[in-house]
Design an enzyme around this catalytic site. Structure first.
Site, PDB file in Angstrom:
ATOM      1  N   ASP A   1       5.717  25.483 -75.399  1.00  0.00           N
ATOM      2  CA  ASP A   1       5.358  26.090 -74.115  1.00  0.00           C
ATOM      3  C   ASP A   1       3.936  25.681 -73.759  1.00  0.00           C
ATOM      4  OD1 ASP A   1       5.940  27.990 -71.913  1.00  0.00           O
ATOM      5  OD2 ASP A   1       4.191  29.012 -72.738  1.00  0.00           O
TER       6      ASP A   1
ATOM      7  N   GLU B   1       0.555  26.639 -71.106  1.00  0.00           N
ATOM      8  CA  GLU B   1      -0.049  27.439 -70.037  1.00  0.00           C
ATOM      9  C   GLU B   1      -0.820  26.457 -69.161  1.00  0.00           C
ATOM     10  OE1 GLU B   1       0.844  30.464 -69.644  1.00  0.00           O
ATOM     11  OE2 GLU B   1       1.854  30.493 -71.592  1.00  0.00           O
TER      12      GLU B   1
ATOM     13  N   HIS C   1       3.100  35.132 -71.990  1.00  0.00           N
ATOM     14  CA  HIS C   1       2.274  34.185 -71.230  1.00  0.00           C
ATOM     15  C   HIS C   1       1.140  33.576 -72.053  1.00  0.00           C
ATOM     16  CE1 HIS C   1       4.611  35.411 -67.862  1.00  0.00           C
ATOM     17  NE2 HIS C   1       4.198  36.656 -67.951  1.00  0.00           N
TER      18      HIS C   1
END
Ligand code: SF4
Length: 760
Positions: free
Chosen positions: A8, A10, A141
């Site tokens: 992932d 950000e 997140h």
């Protein structure tokens, strides 16, 4: 798929072109175990936007000494080399990485898997999916934490989904194009085949629309006693209403009962309904306006009523035809639909117990429901899918039901089989009857016609039809353009002959459809469209009010023309002539303490002898338990400074730390106030929830109930049908009272008619 990398990123924003990576998180997985991990901040060289810091918790301070992306590329390349890359919305993250290193890896998207394999999750966000699967999500997140959550999701799917019938998994796999998801499905098929007959079935709860009683005893019940038992504190108002309903059933009367909130209305009509149904072997219809109340009756009130009475009742939840999946249409759409959408619908169609398309509203956002819903083209028992058809299965269940849970719109459209009915939320009946009896025309009706005709035409003829359709689209667009300035402002607007005379071209086009085909189904659709369009164009029937409304703001062709009946009382009278007992209940039925207006609008004038009215007294001590505050210092809600002043007031109340519901009449105003208060709430540590198109209403309400200090903002659908007992809701703020819009063409026509009749 035993080895992969879950990852992932950000980023500074959502644009692949303009935004930059600020954190990378990856875990390498072998045989279900994490064997390596990678995490690094990335210095983007630009300051972070505030909302990104709020969302991720990452600050400029945390990034200032981090390496720039180019210093990390070798390590990242080595880590991912030759591995399958798994991500939630993996195209987004892989797209960002591919700006710096070539990504030729196989990609596997847990978001796509969730959309296909988990149709009943409230939504498909990473955190929601994880929680749905029973995975703890301590942090969201952040890149490494989200990568780990993604890994857990994939492993859980691998563990649980093979309990599903392998034939369903094979069918789903075969729909998907080559790629990571297809490979993963193939994996699941192998695991499921190994389980064979030991597979337990789809491993998550599946909604039901039929409730079979656990016990079948026929006991004589005393409604009053049941409402005063140990498990239910006796409430005089509830008992009084229940007695009235019981009498209405016994004497075959119409009962109009205004009953305040908080008395437990549902049980007050459910118990007598169940008793009457069991004793007389009659089906009772219970009709609501909101889906929320319907769900509450099915899942909470009816089980409680059974517990109180010892009566087992069979309950069937009935919806209108076009809520159900048409299996024939589903089969016909294969090849014409996007594979991932089709795979999701196919998988769901094999596991759903109801076939109710609202269960897959998230999948249907990416297509047009018209291609899947049951409609008038249904051939009933002649259809090869008739036996398995969801709608007809529901109809068969109705035969021996005690309670049919329905809704007002459906009752007026399809009628009832037995003459006993209870209307809760009865104050909405006139509006719903008006909608149900309205005649409408919009461009998608033509698109649908084209779709129905497609398999009947030769290629040459179909191309001809397509050309004509393009002309019709242009015509429709031109008509819509003339109304756009008004629609942009008000969403609905009256129209006149000048606006719609060009629609005659569409009427002529429909007239000539028989040059293409004389198929019976097609001609039935065409006849209906011609008749509706003629009424809408000529506007010559004084019984109707004519207007246009814009259904979906991102599609100008979704403007719909409506001919709405000005007075529905005659039609309603006709309906009630066939009814023995009708109970109408709501908290707001009287005007100036009189039921006359309601009776007139409902067409009940002719039933004076059998109509009884009752006003149940308030249960709350409003004088001592409620404080109403009208802040006169605020500007009017249509003034530009209203959102700012309202936001200041709301922020001033937050120190009370009490569950607060804030209701708006405008989506735009809610957004403005939300943006003004969100930082303050964040700093104060108060959860701020807001209605949005991405989050389901029930999920929001559940979150609101769980956190008794949270604040929830909502518009229209939050004004009614919500049950939030206790401390979760202590402050209710209404930005503006929801008076009906006096520019509403139907309302204006009605007021005019009432004035002409000498009333006010
Ligand atoms: S019976 Fe009607 S609704 Fe059901 S699958 Fe066939 S055509 Fe569709």
């Amino acid at each position: 798929m035993n080895r992969y990398i879950a990852f992932d990123l950000e980023t500074t924003g959502l644009s692949r072109e303009d935004d930059l990576i600020i954190e990378i998180g990856m875990v390498k997985v072998q045989d279900g175990e994490i064997i390596d991990r990678f995490q690094s901040f990335v210095n983007p060289g630009v300051p972070l936007r505030e909302e990104i810091s709020v969302l991720t918790g990452i600050t400029d301070e945390m990034l200032k000494d981090a390496p720039v992306i180019f210093d990390l590329l070798d390590r990242v390349s080595d880590f991912v080399k030759g591995e399958v890359l798994v991500g939630h919305n993996v195209d987004f993250d892989a797209g960002f990485l591919s700006k710096y290193i070539p990504i030729e890896n196989t990609l596997l998207d847990t978001l796509k898997l969730s959309r296909i394999l988990l149709p009943f999750t409230p939504d498909h966000k990473l955190g929601t999916v994880a929680r749905y699967l029973g995975i703890e999500v301590p942090v969201e997140h952040r890149a490494l934490e989200d990568a780990i959550t993604t890994y857990h999701i994939l492993e859980k799917l691998k563990e649980l989904i093979p309990e599903t019938d392998y034939r369903v998994l094979i069918g789903t796999r075969d729909i998907l194009p080559e790629g990571g998801e297809k490979q993963f499905l193939a994996n699941l098929v192998n695991l499921s085949v190994k389980k064979g007959l030991n597979a337990k079935g789809y491993p998550f709860p599946i909604p039901e629309n039929v409730k079979i009683p656990e016990f079948e005893e026929m006991v004589k019940i005393d409604v009053e006693k049941a409402l005063s038992s140990e498990i239910l504190e006796r409430r005089e108002q509830q008992v009084e209403l229940a007695k009235r309903v019981e009498e209405a059933f016994e004497r075959e009367e119409f009962l109009i009962a205004e009953a305040p909130t908080g008395i437990g209305k549902s049980l007050a009509y459910l118990l007598p309904s169940m008793k009457f149904s069991k004793e007389k072997q009659e089906k009772i219809y219970i009709s609501t306006f909101t889906k929320t109340l319907q769900e509450q009756l099915l899942n909470k009130d009816i089980p409680l009523a059974e517990k109180l009475t010892g009566l087992g009742v069979k309950v069937v939840l009935q919806k209108g035809k076009n809520n159900y999946l048409c299996l024939k249409k589903l089969v016909n759409m294969r090849g014409d639909e996007k594979p991932e959408v089709y795979a999701g619908l196919f998988f769901w169609s094999k596991i759903t117990k109801t076939g109710d398309l609202s269960e897959v509203f998230q999948i249907l956002k990416n297509t047009d429901i018209i291609y899947y819903q049951m409609d008038d083209t249904c051939t009933g028992s002649e259809c090869p899918f008739y036996r398995d058809c969801f709608y007809f299965r529901m109809k068969r269940e109705l035969a021996d039901a005690n309670i049919v849970l329905s809704n007002h719109a459906l009752i007026f459209r399809e009628g009832i089989e037995t003459p006993y009915i209870v209307f809760d939320e009865a104050h909405e009946l006139e509006r719903v009857a008006t909608d149900a009896l309205s005649r409408t025309f919009r461009y998608s009706h033509l698109r649908y016609l084209q779709r129905v005709m497609k398999p009947l035409l030769t290629r040459k003829k179909y191309r001809e039809l397509e050309e004509k359709m393009k002309d019709m689209e242009r015509v429709y667009q031109e008509v819509v353009d003339t109304l756009m300035p008004a629609l942009e402002k008000f969403n609905t607007t009256p129209y006149d002959e000048n606006n719609v005379n060009r629609l005659i071209k569409i009427s002529d086009f429909l007239e000539g459809i028989n040059e293409f085909t004389d198929d019976e189904n097609v001609m039935a659709i065409v006849d209906r469209l011609k008749s509706d369009l003629s009424l809408i164009i000529h506007m010559d029937d004084p019984a109707y009010a004519f207007y246009a409304r814009w259904l979906s703001r991102n599609d100008p062709l979704s403007v719909e023309f409506v001919a709405a009946p000005v007075d529905v009382s005659e039609k309603l009278s006709e309906f009630f002539r066939g009814v023995n007992t009708a109970v109408f209940t709501s908290a707001t039925l009287t005007i100036a303490h009189s039921f006359s207006f309601f009776k007139d609008r409902m067409g009940l004038r002719g039933f004076r002898e059998k109509t009884i009215t009752v006003k149940i007294p308030e249960v709350y001590d409003y004088v001592n338990q409620l404080k109403i505050i009208i802040p006169l210092f605020l500007p009017y809600p249509d003034r530009p400074d209203f959102p700012k002043k309202a936001a200041e007031l709301i922020m001033g109340l937050t120190h009370l730390r009490k569950g607060s519901l804030i209701l708006f009449t405008s989506y735009q105003q809610m957004e403005m106030v939300h943006s003004l208060v969100s930082d303050h709430m964040e700093v104060a540590g108060i959860t701020l929830l807001k209605q949005s198109r991405m989050t389901s209403r029930s999920a929001l309400i559940e979150k609101f109930k769980e956190d008794i200090e949270s604040v929830l903002m909502g518009t229209s659908t939050f004004w009614q049908g919500i049950d939030i007992p206790g401390e979760a809701l202590e402050i209710l703020i209404m930005a503006k009272l929801p008076f009906p819009n006096m520019n509403d063409p139907v309302l204006r026509a009605r007021s005019k008619r009432i004035e002409m009749e000498g009333e006010s």
